[in-house]
Design a protein around this motif. Sequence first.
Motif, PDB file in Angstrom:
ATOM      1  N   THR A  12       0.846  -1.207   0.000  1.00  0.00           N
ATOM      2  CA  THR A  12       0.000   0.000   0.000  1.00  0.00           C
ATOM      3  C   THR A  12       0.877   1.252   0.000  1.00  0.00           C
ATOM      4  OG1 THR A  12      -0.178  -0.114   2.406  1.00  0.00           O
ATOM      5  CG2 THR A  12      -1.990  -1.080   1.124  1.00  0.00           C
ATOM      6  N   LEU A  14       3.013   4.049  -2.654  1.00  0.00           N
ATOM      7  CA  LEU A  14       2.519   4.835  -3.800  1.00  0.00           C
ATOM      8  C   LEU A  14       2.196   3.938  -4.980  1.00  0.00           C
ATOM      9  CD1 LEU A  14       4.888   7.940  -3.610  1.00  0.00           C
ATOM     10  CD2 LEU A  14       2.401   7.912  -3.293  1.00  0.00           C
ATOM     11  N   SER A  15       2.951   2.840  -5.150  1.00  0.00           N
ATOM     12  CA  SER A  15       2.691   1.948  -6.294  1.00  0.00           C
ATOM     13  C   SER A  15       1.339   1.265  -6.150  1.00  0.00           C
ATOM     14  CB  SER A  15       3.768   0.868  -6.405  1.00  0.00           C
ATOM     15  OG  SER A  15       5.011   1.435  -6.625  1.00  0.00           O
ATOM     16  N   THR A  36      -0.831  -5.602   3.113  1.00  0.00           N
ATOM     17  CA  THR A  36       0.392  -4.862   3.422  1.00  0.00           C
ATOM     18  C   THR A  36       0.924  -5.253   4.792  1.00  0.00           C
ATOM     19  OG1 THR A  36       1.392  -2.682   3.729  1.00  0.00           O
ATOM     20  CG2 THR A  36      -0.934  -2.867   4.291  1.00  0.00           C
ATOM     21  N   ALA A  37       2.245  -5.287   4.872  1.00  0.00           N
ATOM     22  CA  ALA A  37       2.880  -5.650   6.141  1.00  0.00           C
ATOM     23  C   ALA A  37       2.767  -4.509   7.157  1.00  0.00           C
ATOM     24  CB  ALA A  37       4.355  -5.977   5.883  1.00  0.00           C
ATOM     25  N   ASP A  38       2.567  -3.270   6.647  1.00  0.00           N
ATOM     26  CA  ASP A  38       2.544  -2.137   7.582  1.00  0.00           C
ATOM     27  C   ASP A  38       1.106  -1.757   7.944  1.00  0.00           C
ATOM     28  OD1 ASP A  38       1.582  -0.582   5.473  1.00  0.00           O
ATOM     29  OD2 ASP A  38       3.557   0.190   4.942  1.00  0.00           O
ATOM     30  N   LYS A  45       5.730   9.085   0.292  1.00  0.00           N
ATOM     31  CA  LYS A  45       7.061   8.836   0.860  1.00  0.00           C
ATOM     32  C   LYS A  45       8.066   9.975   0.609  1.00  0.00           C
ATOM     33  CE  LYS A  45       8.686   4.580   0.833  1.00  0.00           C
ATOM     34  NZ  LYS A  45       9.533   3.361   0.625  1.00  0.00           N
ATOM     35  N   VAL A  83       3.218 -11.104   3.619  1.00  0.00           N
ATOM     36  CA  VAL A  83       3.263 -12.234   2.685  1.00  0.00           C
ATOM     37  C   VAL A  83       4.527 -13.036   2.958  1.00  0.00           C
ATOM     38  CG1 VAL A  83       3.490 -12.840   0.240  1.00  0.00           C
ATOM     39  CG2 VAL A  83       1.933 -11.014   0.940  1.00  0.00           C
ATOM     40  N   TRP A 109       5.760  -4.407  -3.537  1.00  0.00           N
ATOM     41  CA  TRP A 109       6.230  -4.484  -2.144  1.00  0.00           C
ATOM     42  C   TRP A 109       7.553  -3.763  -1.887  1.00  0.00           C
ATOM     43  CZ3 TRP A 109       5.895 -10.519  -2.413  1.00  0.00           C
ATOM     44  CH2 TRP A 109       6.950 -11.019  -3.161  1.00  0.00           C
ATOM     45  N   ASP A 277       9.270   0.182  -6.673  1.00  0.00           N
ATOM     46  CA  ASP A 277      10.660  -0.009  -6.237  1.00  0.00           C
ATOM     47  C   ASP A 277      11.137  -1.459  -6.310  1.00  0.00           C
ATOM     48  OD1 ASP A 277      10.896   2.674  -5.740  1.00  0.00           O
ATOM     49  OD2 ASP A 277      11.288   2.496  -3.587  1.00  0.00           O
ATOM     50  N   LEU A 287      14.156   3.908  -8.748  1.00  0.00           N
ATOM     51  CA  LEU A 287      13.457   3.991  -7.455  1.00  0.00           C
ATOM     52  C   LEU A 287      12.849   5.390  -7.262  1.00  0.00           C
ATOM     53  CD1 LEU A 287      16.212   2.128  -5.376  1.00  0.00           C
ATOM     54  CD2 LEU A 287      14.190   1.144  -6.435  1.00  0.00           C
ATOM     55  N   VAL A 289       9.197   8.144  -8.221  1.00  0.00           N
ATOM     56  CA  VAL A 289       7.746   8.180  -8.359  1.00  0.00           C
ATOM     57  C   VAL A 289       7.287   8.243  -9.827  1.00  0.00           C
ATOM     58  CG1 VAL A 289       5.671   9.506  -7.785  1.00  0.00           C
ATOM     59  CG2 VAL A 289       7.470   9.230  -6.084  1.00  0.00           C
ATOM     60  N   LYS A 320      15.403  17.394  -3.205  1.00  0.00           N
ATOM     61  CA  LYS A 320      14.740  18.336  -2.299  1.00  0.00           C
ATOM     62  C   LYS A 320      15.740  18.909  -1.291  1.00  0.00           C
ATOM     63  CE  LYS A 320      11.354  15.371  -1.278  1.00  0.00           C
ATOM     64  NZ  LYS A 320      11.914  14.221  -1.946  1.00  0.00           N
TER      65      LYS A 320
HETATM   66  C1  LIG Z   1      13.117   9.926   2.126  1.00  0.00           C
HETATM   67  C2  LIG Z   1      12.737   9.612   0.708  1.00  0.00           C
HETATM   68  C3  LIG Z   1      12.565  10.656  -0.208  1.00  0.00           C
HETATM   69  C4  LIG Z   1      12.220  10.365  -1.528  1.00  0.00           C
HETATM   70  N1  LIG Z   1      12.050  11.413  -2.397  1.00  0.00           N
HETATM   71  C5  LIG Z   1      11.677  11.154  -3.670  1.00  0.00           C
HETATM   72  C6  LIG Z   1      11.438  12.215  -4.601  1.00  0.00           C
HETATM   73  O1  LIG Z   1      11.582  13.389  -4.270  1.00  0.00           O
HETATM   74  N2  LIG Z   1      11.036  11.912  -5.857  1.00  0.00           N
HETATM   75  C7  LIG Z   1      10.863  10.620  -6.265  1.00  0.00           C
HETATM   76  O2  LIG Z   1      10.505  10.381  -7.416  1.00  0.00           O
HETATM   77  N3  LIG Z   1      11.086   9.586  -5.410  1.00  0.00           N
HETATM   78  C8  LIG Z   1      11.482   9.823  -4.124  1.00  0.00           C
HETATM   79  N4  LIG Z   1      11.687   8.776  -3.265  1.00  0.00           N
HETATM   80  C9  LIG Z   1      11.425   7.397  -3.749  1.00  0.00           C
HETATM   81  C10 LIG Z   1       9.926   7.080  -3.747  1.00  0.00           C
HETATM   82  O3  LIG Z   1       9.372   7.512  -2.541  1.00  0.00           O
HETATM   83  C11 LIG Z   1       9.729   5.572  -3.968  1.00  0.00           C
HETATM   84  O4  LIG Z   1      10.194   5.260  -5.264  1.00  0.00           O
HETATM   85  C12 LIG Z   1       8.274   5.127  -3.849  1.00  0.00           C
HETATM   86  O5  LIG Z   1       7.652   5.668  -2.710  1.00  0.00           O
HETATM   87  C13 LIG Z   1       8.187   3.592  -3.838  1.00  0.00           C
HETATM   88  O6  LIG Z   1       6.859   3.177  -3.670  1.00  0.00           O
HETATM   89  P1  LIG Z   1       6.462   1.638  -3.659  1.00  0.00           P
HETATM   90  O7  LIG Z   1       4.987   1.638  -3.469  1.00  0.00           O
HETATM   91  O8  LIG Z   1       7.031   0.948  -4.843  1.00  0.00           O
HETATM   92  O9  LIG Z   1       7.180   1.018  -2.378  1.00  0.00           O
HETATM   93  P2  LIG Z   1       6.892   1.264  -0.819  1.00  0.00           P
HETATM   94  O10 LIG Z   1       6.380   2.618  -0.545  1.00  0.00           O
HETATM   95  O11 LIG Z   1       8.155   0.848  -0.118  1.00  0.00           O
HETATM   96  O12 LIG Z   1       5.735   0.257  -0.452  1.00  0.00           O
HETATM   97  C14 LIG Z   1       5.939  -1.092  -0.234  1.00  0.00           C
HETATM   98  C15 LIG Z   1       4.712  -1.700   0.388  1.00  0.00           C
HETATM   99  O13 LIG Z   1       4.852  -3.130   0.406  1.00  0.00           O
HETATM  100  C16 LIG Z   1       4.602  -3.635   1.706  1.00  0.00           C
HETATM  101  N5  LIG Z   1       5.349  -4.893   1.870  1.00  0.00           N
HETATM  102  C17 LIG Z   1       6.682  -5.114   1.764  1.00  0.00           C
HETATM  103  N6  LIG Z   1       6.971  -6.416   1.956  1.00  0.00           N
HETATM  104  C18 LIG Z   1       5.787  -7.034   2.193  1.00  0.00           C
HETATM  105  C19 LIG Z   1       5.404  -8.377   2.474  1.00  0.00           C
HETATM  106  N7  LIG Z   1       6.288  -9.374   2.518  1.00  0.00           N
HETATM  107  N8  LIG Z   1       4.095  -8.644   2.687  1.00  0.00           N
HETATM  108  C20 LIG Z   1       3.161  -7.667   2.634  1.00  0.00           C
HETATM  109  N9  LIG Z   1       3.476  -6.384   2.348  1.00  0.00           N
HETATM  110  C21 LIG Z   1       4.768  -6.068   2.138  1.00  0.00           C
HETATM  111  C22 LIG Z   1       5.010  -2.502   2.621  1.00  0.00           C
HETATM  112  O14 LIG Z   1       4.443  -2.665   3.887  1.00  0.00           O
HETATM  113  C23 LIG Z   1       4.456  -1.302   1.831  1.00  0.00           C
HETATM  114  O15 LIG Z   1       3.065  -1.185   2.012  1.00  0.00           O
HETATM  115  C24 LIG Z   1      12.047   9.024  -1.941  1.00  0.00           C
HETATM  116  C25 LIG Z   1      12.237   7.979  -1.027  1.00  0.00           C
HETATM  117  C26 LIG Z   1      12.574   8.262   0.287  1.00  0.00           C
HETATM  118  C27 LIG Z   1      12.780   7.136   1.274  1.00  0.00           C
END
Ligand SMILES: Cc1cc2nc3c(=O)[nH]c(=O)nc-3n(C[C@H](O)[C@H](O)[C@H](O)COP(=O)(O)OP(=O)(O)OC[C@H]3O[C@@H](n4cnc5c(N)ncnc54)[C@H](O)[C@@H]3O)c2cc1C
Length: 385
Positions: A12, A14-15, A36-38, A45, A83, A109, A277, A287, A289, A320
């Motif tokens: 849950t 951004l993806s 989601t694990a969280d 993020k 998971v 994830w 990611d 990695l 958005v 930033k």
């Molecule tokens: C401090 C910071 C600043 C950033 N700034 C920028 C920016 O300015 N511009 C930009 O483009 N990008 C930025 N990024 C990167 C961007 O935030 C990420 O690319 C994006 O948020 C990734 O989203 P996601 O949904 O793929 O992964 P995540 O947000 O990591 O979500 C993963 C999800 O999977 C769940 N999960 C994981 N393992 C399991 C499991 N085994 N079972 C069940 N659930 C599980 C987690 O609980 C979570 O809900 C930044 C990142 C950080 C940390």
Amino acid sequence: MTEQTPIVIVGTGLSGYSLVREFRKLDKETPVIMVTADDGVSYSKPMLSTGFTKDKDADGLAQANPEAMAEQLGVEIRPWSTVTGIDTDAHELKLGDQSIRYAKLVLAWGADVIRLSLDGNAQDRVHSINDLMDYRAFRKALAEGKRVAIMGAGLIGCEFANDLRNGGYEVDVIAPDSSLMPSLLPETAAGAVQAELERLGVRFHLGTVVERAEKQGSGVELTLGNGEQLQADLVVSAVGLRPRTELARDAGIRSGRGIQVNRALETSAPDVFALGDCAEVDGRVLLYVLPLMACARALAKTLAGTRTEVSYGTMPVMVKTPCCPTAVCPPPMDAEGEWQVERDGADVKALFRSPDGDTLGFAVTGRFALEKQTLAKEVPPIHRD
Ligand SMILES: Cc1cc2nc3c(=O)[nH]c(=O)nc-3n(C[C@H](O)[C@H](O)[C@H](O)COP(=O)(O)OP(=O)(O)OC[C@H]3O[C@@H](n4cnc5c(N)ncnc54)[C@H](O)[C@@H]3O)c2cc1C
């Protein structure tokens, strides 16, 4: 009548949430379960490294709880559900001793933080900040402190350094490289950002690493590779991220740096997709958005019945660091050409030019950062169709 087998989305972040939002524009009926694990709270993020500058704590950054998201999106959300495996033949997701059947499965994830093994007894005072729950724990631990040491001078380390200075904290940054954000910025641009962060009061210790973290009262004493010793109230580790591939690999899903998918976001297993990611899309692990949003739009169409490939445009990254606004669009890894650099104090304009004079990438800081949109139009898209 038998119940329809759901689409299941793991994650849950951004993806996951962007995908469901896009999918619901096209299909309001198909059942969707998100696990989601969280805690399932919706948040952005990238905002985690702007909390002090924008005067927001973890609660202030939370946008909606999972109940509100479930209602808004017409889906079922299962927070605190980790998971543990995937049975791709049976189309089943394993959560410990429970299982969920899926018609289609989406892996969203994310990536894990890389943890360094340090000598010393202060591991529990070393924080990684990779989600809102980490951020909450970090802010709580910081409540009593004034001094923060950051390991890593990549994008995330630099953003936290700027933000913590804006919050009035003393900040030391330790990193093995000789310049900031080495995988993103050419040296002149990195030098400008470093100079402005130093003007803001950030202290850099480059070309060295933290070797030891020892508890000292309520704080930490760090010993660096160059022999220097630093005192901090807590330590932030921002040394990099690694796409989560282990469970996919265990299930026989092809993985490289990330879970490998083609441009239709299809993994090597039938009816299993990945984005964000955790994914390596057409050979690229990005990695950020913008790519995950493009993937969410394409995959939503595929899940709604029209197989669609993602097409990445030009995707500049905004760093930033408000003390030195910076935007970068790295040239492709194998691009031929060289950087042409113009510098005026903190204002740097670096253009990566091909031998034919085409702009293939750029990095701009200070007042030149205002040119990012114009420059982005000059850079060819990643995919040309
Ligand atoms: C401090 C910071 C600043 C950033 N700034 C920028 C920016 O300015 N511009 C930009 O483009 N990008 C930025 N990024 C990167 C961007 O935030 C990420 O690319 C994006 O948020 C990734 O989203 P996601 O949904 O793929 O992964 P995540 O947000 O990591 O979500 C993963 C999800 O999977 C769940 N999960 C994981 N393992 C399991 C499991 N085994 N079972 C069940 N659930 C599980 C987690 O609980 C979570 O809900 C930044 C990142 C950080 C940390």
